[in-house]
Each structure stands twice: as structure tokens, then as C-alpha cells.
Scaffold this active site. Structure first.
Site, PDB file in Angstrom:
ATOM      1  N   LYS A 219       0.708  -1.114  -0.214  1.00 52.42           N
ATOM      2  CA  LYS A 219      -0.039   0.134   0.583  1.00 52.42           C
ATOM      3  C   LYS A 219       0.932   1.453  -0.216  1.00 52.42           C
ATOM      4  O   LYS A 219       0.975   2.481  -0.855  1.00 52.42           O
ATOM      5  CB  LYS A 219      -0.583   0.128   0.830  1.00 52.42           C
ATOM      6  CG  LYS A 219      -2.002   0.614   1.697  1.00 52.42           C
ATOM      7  CD  LYS A 219      -2.268   0.631   2.624  1.00 52.42           C
ATOM      8  CE  LYS A 219      -3.814   2.807   2.517  1.00 52.42           C
ATOM      9  NZ  LYS A 219      -4.784   2.055   3.792  1.00 52.42           N
ATOM     10  N   GLU A 225      10.612  -4.723   4.448  1.00 52.16           N
ATOM     11  CA  GLU A 225      10.542  -6.083   4.345  1.00 52.16           C
ATOM     12  C   GLU A 225      10.100  -5.839   3.095  1.00 52.16           C
ATOM     13  O   GLU A 225      10.693  -6.912   2.462  1.00 52.16           O
ATOM     14  CB  GLU A 225       9.720  -6.407   5.287  1.00 52.16           C
ATOM     15  CG  GLU A 225       9.713  -7.084   6.691  1.00 52.16           C
ATOM     16  CD  GLU A 225       8.803  -5.952   7.238  1.00 52.16           C
ATOM     17  OE1 GLU A 225       8.341  -4.365   6.653  1.00 52.16           O
ATOM     18  OE2 GLU A 225       8.854  -5.774   8.663  1.00 52.16           O
ATOM     19  N   GLY A 279      -4.539  -1.994   4.573  1.00 53.04           N
ATOM     20  CA  GLY A 279      -4.032  -3.443   4.581  1.00 53.04           C
ATOM     21  C   GLY A 279      -4.263  -4.342   5.026  1.00 53.04           C
ATOM     22  O   GLY A 279      -4.778  -5.063   3.942  1.00 53.04           O
ATOM     23  N   ARG A 280      -4.842  -4.558   5.536  1.00 51.82           N
ATOM     24  CA  ARG A 280      -5.935  -6.012   6.044  1.00 51.82           C
ATOM     25  C   ARG A 280      -6.989  -6.391   5.838  1.00 51.82           C
ATOM     26  O   ARG A 280      -7.867  -6.896   5.816  1.00 51.82           O
ATOM     27  CB  ARG A 280      -5.633  -6.328   7.543  1.00 51.82           C
ATOM     28  CG  ARG A 280      -6.374  -5.198   8.485  1.00 51.82           C
ATOM     29  CD  ARG A 280      -5.704  -5.323  10.141  1.00 51.82           C
ATOM     30  NE  ARG A 280      -6.214  -3.559  10.788  1.00 51.82           N
ATOM     31  CZ  ARG A 280      -5.867  -2.988  10.323  1.00 51.82           C
ATOM     32  NH1 ARG A 280      -4.825  -2.650   9.811  1.00 51.82           N
ATOM     33  NH2 ARG A 280      -6.271  -2.000  11.336  1.00 51.82           N
ATOM     34  N   GLU A 365      -4.410  -7.080  14.648  1.00 50.64           N
ATOM     35  CA  GLU A 365      -4.250  -5.553  14.517  1.00 50.64           C
ATOM     36  C   GLU A 365      -5.649  -4.440  14.567  1.00 50.64           C
ATOM     37  O   GLU A 365      -4.756  -3.544  14.340  1.00 50.64           O
ATOM     38  CB  GLU A 365      -3.744  -5.223  12.247  1.00 50.64           C
ATOM     39  CG  GLU A 365      -2.801  -4.089  12.918  1.00 50.64           C
ATOM     40  CD  GLU A 365      -2.141  -4.584  11.349  1.00 50.64           C
ATOM     41  OE1 GLU A 365      -0.728  -4.973  11.613  1.00 50.64           O
ATOM     42  OE2 GLU A 365      -1.925  -4.568  10.144  1.00 50.64           O
ATOM     43  N   HIS A 396      -4.915 -33.624  17.051  1.00 54.03           N
ATOM     44  CA  HIS A 396      -3.521 -34.311  17.370  1.00 54.03           C
ATOM     45  C   HIS A 396      -2.125 -33.270  18.258  1.00 54.03           C
ATOM     46  O   HIS A 396      -1.611 -34.076  18.539  1.00 54.03           O
ATOM     47  CB  HIS A 396      -2.931 -35.202  16.840  1.00 54.03           C
ATOM     48  CG  HIS A 396      -4.015 -36.157  16.423  1.00 54.03           C
ATOM     49  ND1 HIS A 396      -4.180 -37.182  17.520  1.00 54.03           N
ATOM     50  CD2 HIS A 396      -5.180 -36.398  15.208  1.00 54.03           C
ATOM     51  CE1 HIS A 396      -5.106 -38.204  16.449  1.00 54.03           C
ATOM     52  NE2 HIS A 396      -6.160 -37.285  15.033  1.00 54.03           N
ATOM     53  N   LYS A 509       8.958  -0.296  14.299  1.00 53.18           N
ATOM     54  CA  LYS A 509       9.126  -0.051  13.090  1.00 53.18           C
ATOM     55  C   LYS A 509      10.390   1.209  13.150  1.00 53.18           C
ATOM     56  O   LYS A 509      11.548   1.391  13.034  1.00 53.18           O
ATOM     57  CB  LYS A 509       8.823   0.696  11.877  1.00 53.18           C
ATOM     58  CG  LYS A 509       7.531  -0.771  11.424  1.00 53.18           C
ATOM     59  CD  LYS A 509       6.828   0.363  10.397  1.00 53.18           C
ATOM     60  CE  LYS A 509       5.941  -0.557  10.143  1.00 53.18           C
ATOM     61  NZ  LYS A 509       4.732   0.075   9.297  1.00 53.18           N
TER      62      LYS A 509
HETATM   63  O1  F6P Z   1       2.168  -4.267   9.340  1.00 54.18           O
HETATM   64  C1  F6P Z   1       1.261  -2.914   9.902  1.00 54.18           C
HETATM   65  C2  F6P Z   1       1.230  -2.529   8.102  1.00 54.18           C
HETATM   66  O2  F6P Z   1       0.268  -1.827   8.093  1.00 54.18           O
HETATM   67  C3  F6P Z   1      -0.319  -3.576   7.328  1.00 54.18           C
HETATM   68  O3  F6P Z   1      -1.023  -2.797   8.235  1.00 54.18           O
HETATM   69  C4  F6P Z   1       0.147  -4.052   6.105  1.00 54.18           C
HETATM   70  O4  F6P Z   1      -0.962  -4.834   6.496  1.00 54.18           O
HETATM   71  C5  F6P Z   1       0.984  -3.778   5.838  1.00 54.18           C
HETATM   72  O5  F6P Z   1       1.754  -2.908   7.497  1.00 54.18           O
HETATM   73  C6  F6P Z   1       2.252  -3.926   5.242  1.00 54.18           C
HETATM   74  O6  F6P Z   1       1.696  -2.876   4.593  1.00 54.18           O
HETATM   75  P1  F6P Z   1       2.109  -2.161   2.880  1.00 54.18           P
HETATM   76  O7  F6P Z   1       0.918  -2.986   2.151  1.00 54.18           O
HETATM   77  O8  F6P Z   1       1.537  -0.552   3.280  1.00 54.18           O
HETATM   78  O9  F6P Z   1       3.346  -2.796   2.560  1.00 54.18           O
END
Ligand code: F6P
Length: 549
Positions: A219, A225, A279-280, A365, A396, A509
Site C-alpha cells: 500500500k 521488508e 492493508g488488512r 491488528e 492431535h 519499526k
Molecule cells: O503491520 C502494519 C501494516 O501497515 C499492515 O497494516 C499492512 O498490511 C502491512 O503493514 C503492509 O503494509 P504495506 O502494504 O504498506 O507494505
């Protein structure tokens, strides 16, 4: 040094107490006391209970009869829903109001799955033309990759797709692609999320760069990452195919056009969405491109339609017959009145094996918060700890605790009546286990039934919702996911939380950045706490992380 007492704290006064002072809340406190002798085994001996408490939508059955509820109790929960104005908040969400108050944004993932003819406004803009323009782009692109119209830089067909994203830009699509495996296209789909090099390096080693398409799903297009992995993939691709190949081997899904351009991805290979998709909650947006590639655009459209159908149910069904609202109210009943803080998601379907992981992010979240919308500390428990795994495997592992630990864990059991495979006896065995465990949790086993062995006493009275899908079709899956999204929304309203921001993940972060710089420079800051200094000294002494790539 700042002591705990000098750190600015959110206020702890008045309105944070508001919820627990509501008359409906007080009724529920009394009801909880009155229900102390409630016996689910006895309640389930009344033949009408199943029909009275089940709800259905589009062929999906939600059985709420195995809950610690009576008609009076449900009435008190509905009163709570009315007092916190669920209907008003729901209307505000669907109307595009900025209910994400801390980020001053609308919350409109529901618009991503609405038909083109709908009119959903953010400020004065009807967002539906934009949404359907992006959907058409997804359709054209995914169809062209699949039929070979879009070729690789050296004129071949793509065989492998790598979705690089994390959190909501990974978990939703990863879950759906896995769940809809029976509809798989010819493409091999891979997901990379973790900044741990073990995620991407072995994958790249297996791939042919000349046949691989990378999707950078983010987003913000700034997440550490994702951008670390995106640059590793970019370098790998450029080294093997040349810089000119990047434009054909990378696409971007993001709200951040500027960063996409800097990365070197052209406008025709970027798929936009807007900041009002959290995002979620984003698998329905451009983030769903990998789903369209994995199962074909038409299936993706069916997924959206199924979710839209649940949106309509949520928007129009009365509180008393509203599936997501009932799921939410029951969660509040157990979390806030019984102190049952965990929630198990148990699909009896290996294709739904990633369901709990996906809902975990969506729920935890969203509602794992202790500061309410008005900046006050809450004085009640909020979001549950979500966990789960597909049955029968989980029978199990952790099911021992779920059956006999002193603290019950409410659970949702999900199964599909019709499998896609042809092993009828296997499916009957699966269904029998599904039925057996929900029954065992509800009715338990007395000392007498246990043959006098106290170790085999099961208290029962452990609440579950059983959800039966006719089959794992894209539409039913869409409806199931949407039901959970709305459940989370309703609970957020009851707890007076903003379910659509995530300040809790920011601190980690923020602190990681300077620590990474210290590791890069092999130098420690004297102001670090003693534990972090000690750990860093150990890492620097024994690791080779300081070596440059
Ligand atoms: O974990 C925090 C967050 O902002 C989530 O809400 C989101 O889904 C994820 O990081 C990834 O963010 P982006 O899509 O901006 O890379």
C-alpha cells in the site's frame, strides 16, 4: 531518562467508562450472574433450539445453538448493539465517512466489491468508476498473462509469479490462493514476505528469471521488508536479464505512484488503490491481482460478488438476524463477561489451513488496542487472541487444552458439505470429526459416562459456532471472509476503538531503523538499555550479518 510516570499518558477518565455504564452492559453483568448454572447439554436437549438459533445466508449455515445463550440474553446483547449505535456506525462506514478518525480516512473496502452501478462517495467523488477501471485493468492483464498475450522480455510465456508483500499485502491473497487451489490456473504462484533472507534466496535459486513475473504489493511502497525483498528481486532480475527487462518482469500494486516510478515500474504495469482501503482489508483491491492470476479473473470476480452479498446482508438484516453482528456480540459476551480472551478458528478443510493466520492479522491488528477513539484508556478487555489450524491435525495438538483446560476457549468450526475431491469415505470421516468435537465441547462427559475415571471428565459448556459452507467456491469464500471483517468492525464499535489504524506496530519499526544503522556500522549507541547492548554485542561477535551483500 524518562520514567514511566513522566511519559505522557492517555487520559483515564470519564468516557472510557462509558461502555461499562450503559444500562445494557449492566443488564449483561446481571445476566452473567444469572447464567452461572446454564447447562448447554440441557439446553441442547430442546429440539427447537437448533432452528431458533441458526442463521443462514446464501446457503451458508451459521449454527449458534451451541452458545451460552438464551432468548433473554440475546435480547440484552441486541440492546447493547443498539445503545452503541451499530446501525449508525454501519451507515457511516457504507456512506464513506471518515470513521478512521486517527488517520482521517474513510473505510471503504466494501466499495471494492460493489457493482459498477453502485454509487459510493468519498467527499464528492463517486469511487465506483475508479474501482471498476482498476478491475478492468486487472482483468485484461491477468487474462493476457494467462493466454500468453503478455510475454516475458525474451518472448516466452510467464510460468511463475512471485508476490512480494507483507501483512495485509500478503496474508489475504496467500490465504485465498491456497483456499481456491481447486481452481488453479497454469501459473506457479509464490509468496515472499519475510525480511529473513531464507524466504527469498532459496526461492530465487529455484526460479528461471526469464519466465518469472514479480508483483510488488505494498500500500505504502515503503515497508522495509517488502522493499528490501523487492530490491533483491530487481537486482537478481537485472543481473540475469539486463536492466531493460525490469519493465516487463515487475508490476506494482500500491497507492504510492511516486515510489512506484522511482522503482522503475511504468504506469501500465501499476495497479492503484486508495488510502480508504486498509492493508488488512485489501485483498479485494488491486492487491488481489495475484488471486486473479492464480485462479483466473472470473473466479476473482465471484469472490468479490460473494463478499458483496455478505455486505448487503450485514447492511440490511436487522440486528436480531444479522450474522456478523451476532458473531461480534457473542465474542463480547465471552471476552468481557466470562473473561475468555482467546478465540479458536478451526476449519475442517486443509484448503482453509491459513484462515486463522489471516483472521489473526485482521482481528488482532484491528482491535488489539487499549486506547479508545477519544484517546482514553479502556477499562475493559478488547480483541481476542486468535489462533487455529485445520482439523483433524489440530485434534492431535492443541485440542487437548481446548477440551479440558480450566479456561474455556470459544471456537468457530468451519466445514464444506461438498468436497472437491472424490474420496467420499474420507469426507465422511472429516465431517464426523467436525461434529464430534463441537458436540464434545458442548455436552462434555460426566464422571459416570467416563466410567468413574476423573481424568476423563469433560466439563462441556464450551461454546462453538459451526459454519457449514455448501462447497469451497470463490463466492462462498468471499462471503465467509466478509462476515469476519464485519464482525471485527462491530466489536470495534462496541469497544469504542478505531479498528482501522495500527499505531501498535509503529514503535517496533521506529526502533528497528537506528538499530539497523548500528549493525550496518558495527557500532553501538551508548544510550541503549543494557539488555539490548548485551544482545547486540553477542550478535556482532558471532554473526556475519555485518558483511555487505
Ligand atoms: O503491520 C502494519 C501494516 O501497515 C499492515 O497494516 C499492512 O498490511 C502491512 O503493514 C503492509 O503494509 P504495506 O502494504 O504498506 O507494505
Amino acid at each position: 531518562m524518562m520514567s514511566a510516570s513522566t511519559m505522557k499518558s492517555p487520559q483515564k477518565d470519564s468516557s472510557s467508562c462509558h461502555l461499562t455504564h450503559l444500562s445494557s452492559w449492566q443488564k449483561l453483568v446481571a445476566a452473567h450472574h444469572d447464567m452461572r448454572d446454564f447447562c448447554l447439554r440441557e439446553a441442547l436437549s430442546h429440539p427447537a433450539r437448533f432452528d431458533e438459533y441458526k442463521l443462514t445466508h446464501d446457503g451458508i449455515l451459521f449454527d449458534f445453538s451451541k452458545h451460552l445463550i438464551t432468548d433473554d440474553l440475546l435480547a440484552a446483547l441486541y440492546e447493547l448493539a443498539k445503545q452503541v449505535d451499530i446501525e449508525g456506525w454501519r451507515a457511516r462506514m457504507f456512506a464513506g465517512e471518515h470513521i478512521n478518525n486517527s488517520e482521517d480516512r474513510a473505510v471503504l473496502h466494501i466499495a471494492c466489491r460493489a457493482p459498477e452501478t453502485a454509487k459510493i462517495h468519498v467527499e464528492s467523488e463517486n469511487v465506483m468508476p475508479f474501482i471498476h477501471q482498476v478491475l478492468k485493468k486487472i482483468k485484461n492483464f491477468s487474462n493476457a498473462v494467462l493466454d500468453g498475450t503478455i510475454k516475458t522480455s525474451n518472448g516466452q510465456d510467464f510460468t511463475d509469479i512471485v508476490n512480494i508483500g507483507i501483512g495485509g499485502s500478503d496474508l489475504g491473497p496467500r490465504f485465498v490462493v491456497d483456499a481456491l487451489r481447486n481452481y488453479a490456473t497454469r501459473l506457479n504462484i509464490h509468496f515472499v514476505s519475510n525480511v529473513d533472507g531464507e524466504d527469498i534466496e532459496p526461492l530465487l535459486a529455484r526460479l528461471d528469471p526469464a519466465r518469472t513475473l514479480f508483483i510488488i504489493a505494498s500500500k505504502t511502497f515503503t515497508t522495509e521488508e517488502t522493499m528490501t525483498n523487492a530490491h533483491i528481486a530487481r537486482k537478481w532480475c537485472a543481473e540475469q536479464l539486463g536492466e531493460q527487462a525490469i519493465s516487463q518482469h515487475f508490476v506494482a500494486l500500491s497507492t504510492n505512484e511516486v515510489e512506484i516510478k522511482k522503482f522503475g515500474i511504468a504506469a501500465d504495469r501499476s495497479f492503484a488503490f486508495r488510502d480508504w482501503v486498509g492493508g488488512r482489508y485489501s485483498l479485494w483491491s488491486a492487491i488481489g491481482l495475484v488471486i486473479a492470476l492464480a485462479v483466473g479473473y472470473d473466479r476473482f470476480a465471484e469472490l468479490l460478488a460473494g463478499a458483496h452479498s455478505m455486505d448487503q446482508h450485514f447492511q440490511t438484516a436487522p440486528i436480531e438476524r444479522n450474522i456478523p453482528i451476532r458473531m461480534a456480540l457473542l465474542g463480547v459476551w465471552y471476552i468481557n463477561f466470562y473473561n475468555y480472551h482467546a478465540h479458536l478458528l478451526m476449519p475442517y478443510d486443509v484448503r482453509l489451513g491459513k484462515f486463522a493466520k489471516f483472521v489473526q492479522q485482521m482481528d488482532m491488528e484491528s482491535n488489539g488496542k487499549s486506547i479508545d477513539r477519544d484517546g482514553h484508556h479502556v477499562d475493559y478487555a478488547t480483541g481476542p487472541v486468535i489462533f487455529g489450524e485445520a482439523g483433524t491435525d489440530s485434534q492431535h495438538s492443541f485440542m487437548q487444552l481446548v477440551h479440558q483446560s480450566p479456561l474455556p476457549i470459544p471456537a468457530d468450526f468451519v466445514i464444506c458439505a461438498r468436497p472437491h475431491h472424490h474420496l467420499a469415505a474420507s469426507h465422511r470421516a472429516l465431517m464426523a470429526n467436525f461434529l464430534a468435537h463441537t458436540r464434545a465441547l458442548a455436552v462434555g462427559q460426566t464422571l459416570e459416562e467416563a466410567g468413574g475415571d476423573p481424568a476423563r471428565i469433560f466439563t462441556g459448556n464450551r461454546p462453538t459456532t459451526s459454519i457449514i459452507l455448501p462447497a469451497l467456491t470463490p463466492a462462498h469464500l468471499g462471503a465467509l471472509i466478509a462476515a469476519y471483517e464485519h464482525k471485527v468492525f462491530v466489536q470495534g464499535i462496541i469497544w469504542n476503538l478505531n479498528s482501522f489504524d495500527q499505531p501498535g506496530v509503529e514503535l517496533g519499526k521506529k526502533l528497528a531503523k537506528p538499530l539497523k544503522e548500528m549493525l550496518d556500522q558495527h557500532q553501538m549507541n551508548a544510550h541503549l538499555d543494557c539488555s539490548t547492548r548485551g544482545l547486540m554485542a553477542q550478535i556482532l561477535a558471532v554473526s556475519d550479518a555485518q558483511k555487505t551483500d
